[in-house]
Design a protein around this motif. Structure first.
Motif, short mmCIF file in Angstrom:
data_model
loop_
_atom_site.label_atom_id
_atom_site.label_comp_id
_atom_site.label_asym_id
_atom_site.label_seq_id
_atom_site.Cartn_x
_atom_site.Cartn_y
_atom_site.Cartn_z
N ARG A 222 -0.51 -51.46 -52.37
CA ARG A 222 -1.58 -50.70 -51.01
C ARG A 222 -1.08 -51.67 -49.44
N TYR A 223 -0.64 -49.81 -48.63
CA TYR A 223 -0.47 -50.61 -47.79
C TYR A 223 -1.01 -51.07 -46.00
N VAL A 224 -1.01 -51.69 -45.37
CA VAL A 224 -1.82 -51.69 -44.34
C VAL A 224 -1.40 -51.65 -42.92
N PHE A 225 -1.68 -51.61 -42.60
CA PHE A 225 -1.33 -51.01 -40.96
C PHE A 225 -1.93 -51.50 -39.84
N HIS A 226 -0.96 -52.30 -39.28
CA HIS A 226 -2.10 -53.27 -38.01
C HIS A 226 -1.49 -52.98 -36.81
N GLY A 227 -0.36 -52.46 -36.10
CA GLY A 227 -0.29 -51.54 -34.87
C GLY A 227 0.48 -53.18 -34.22
N ASP A 228 0.86 -53.06 -33.37
CA ASP A 228 1.16 -53.91 -32.88
C ASP A 228 1.22 -55.64 -33.33
N ASP A 229 0.14 -56.18 -33.83
CA ASP A 229 -0.70 -57.29 -34.03
C ASP A 229 0.43 -57.56 -35.33
N PRO A 230 1.28 -58.82 -34.84
CA PRO A 230 2.55 -59.17 -35.47
C PRO A 230 1.48 -60.42 -36.46
N ASN B 257 -0.44 -55.48 -54.65
CA ASN B 257 0.98 -55.87 -54.04
C ASN B 257 0.12 -55.43 -52.46
N VAL B 258 0.29 -56.63 -51.92
CA VAL B 258 -0.56 -55.46 -50.41
C VAL B 258 1.05 -55.05 -49.63
N ILE B 259 1.48 -54.30 -48.99
CA ILE B 259 2.12 -54.30 -47.86
C ILE B 259 1.57 -54.38 -46.37
N GLU B 260 1.72 -55.26 -45.54
CA GLU B 260 1.19 -55.54 -44.57
C GLU B 260 2.41 -54.93 -43.63
N ILE B 261 2.29 -53.95 -42.27
CA ILE B 261 3.18 -53.42 -41.46
C ILE B 261 2.39 -53.42 -40.02
N CYS B 262 3.73 -54.32 -39.30
CA CYS B 262 2.97 -55.23 -38.07
C CYS B 262 3.44 -54.24 -36.73
N THR B 263 3.69 -52.35 -37.00
CA THR B 263 4.46 -52.02 -35.92
C THR B 263 3.78 -50.91 -35.68
N SER B 264 3.61 -50.78 -34.29
CA SER B 264 3.32 -49.28 -34.45
C SER B 264 4.53 -48.21 -34.54
N GLU B 265 6.01 -48.78 -33.99
CA GLU B 265 6.62 -47.88 -33.57
C GLU B 265 7.26 -47.15 -34.84
N VAL B 266 7.26 -45.96 -35.21
CA VAL B 266 7.26 -45.16 -35.83
C VAL B 266 8.51 -44.67 -35.81
N SER B 267 10.23 -44.89 -36.83
CA SER B 267 11.51 -45.14 -36.39
C SER B 267 11.41 -44.73 -37.96
N THR B 268 13.30 -44.74 -38.17
CA THR B 268 14.47 -44.64 -39.24
C THR B 268 13.85 -46.44 -39.32
N ALA B 269 13.73 -47.37 -38.94
CA ALA B 269 13.37 -48.28 -39.11
C ALA B 269 12.50 -48.72 -39.35
N PRO C 115 -1.33 -43.82 -38.50
CA PRO C 115 -0.35 -43.42 -38.34
C PRO C 115 -1.05 -42.26 -39.70
N ALA C 116 -0.23 -40.96 -39.08
CA ALA C 116 0.21 -39.98 -40.40
C ALA C 116 1.74 -40.27 -40.20
N ALA C 117 2.54 -40.50 -39.72
CA ALA C 117 4.05 -40.75 -39.57
C ALA C 117 4.63 -42.46 -40.92
N VAL C 118 3.21 -42.87 -40.79
CA VAL C 118 3.50 -44.51 -41.77
C VAL C 118 3.39 -44.14 -42.86
N GLU C 119 1.80 -43.26 -42.50
CA GLU C 119 1.58 -42.75 -44.47
C GLU C 119 2.82 -42.12 -45.16
N ALA C 120 3.08 -41.46 -44.42
CA ALA C 120 4.37 -40.21 -45.11
C ALA C 120 5.96 -41.14 -45.17
N ALA C 121 6.11 -42.30 -44.78
CA ALA C 121 6.98 -43.22 -44.67
C ALA C 121 6.43 -44.40 -46.37
#
Length: 161
Positions: A27-35, A52-64, A2-8
């Motif tokens: 390298r940032y890797v987005f997995h959606g809601d797959d924990p 350095n791989v940074i896995e993101i396992c949430t599709s919620e895009v917020s301040t958190a 998602p563009a918001a994850v790229e922006a973050a």
């Protein structure tokens, strides 16, 4: 991704740049809601063949989510930059026993998590309360940041310590 994850991710990288901190290859890797790729957490940092791989396992895009990406990016910077002397001084200040041993210590009692949280506090461009740390008074956070980085916090808001 998602563009918001790229922006973050760009925002996190820019904060490190603004502070004058050089990041290792990321390298940032987005997995959606797959924990699963994040060991059941919303995010995870780990090195893979010099990246350095940074896995993101949430599709919620917020301040958190922004905080999470900055926190995991801090792990990458710390793993590359933190000297034995600074880690020892940080241990003396914060009192942790394990740098990274989740079987032996709670998440917030691991030195690496305390360090990443303090980096978030010192870099983030808006006030943030670090409720996940036991010792989170502003002076304690600033002392930790100065030990980790050798400089004053980039922002280090004192509104919500």
């Amino acid at each position: 991704v998602p563009a918001a994850v790229e922006a973050a991710a760009t925002w996190a990288i820019d904060l490190f740049g603004e502070a004058g901190f050089e990041l290792p290859p990321l390298r940032y890797v987005f997995h959606g809601d797959d924990p699963e790729p994040c060991a059941g957490r919303p995010g995870l940092h780990h090195p893979v063949e010099g990246i350095n791989v940074i896995e993101i396992c949430t599709s919620e895009v917020s301040t958190a989510t922004e905080w999470l990406i900055l926190h995991e990016t801090a792990h990458a910077w710390l793993d590359r930059t933190l000297t034995v002397e600074r880690k020892t001084a940080f241990r003396q200040l914060r009192g942790w026993t394990y740098w990274r041993n989740y079987a032996a210590a709670d998440w917030h009692d691991n030195g690496t998590e305390q360090a990443a949280e303090i980096m978030v506090w010192g870099l983030i461009d808006r006030p943030i309360a670090l409720l996940r740390l036991d010792s989170n008074a502003c002076d304690d956070l600033e002392a930790g940041y100065r030990i980790l980085t050798g400089q004053a916090p980039l922002h280090g808001f004192r509104d919500e310590c």
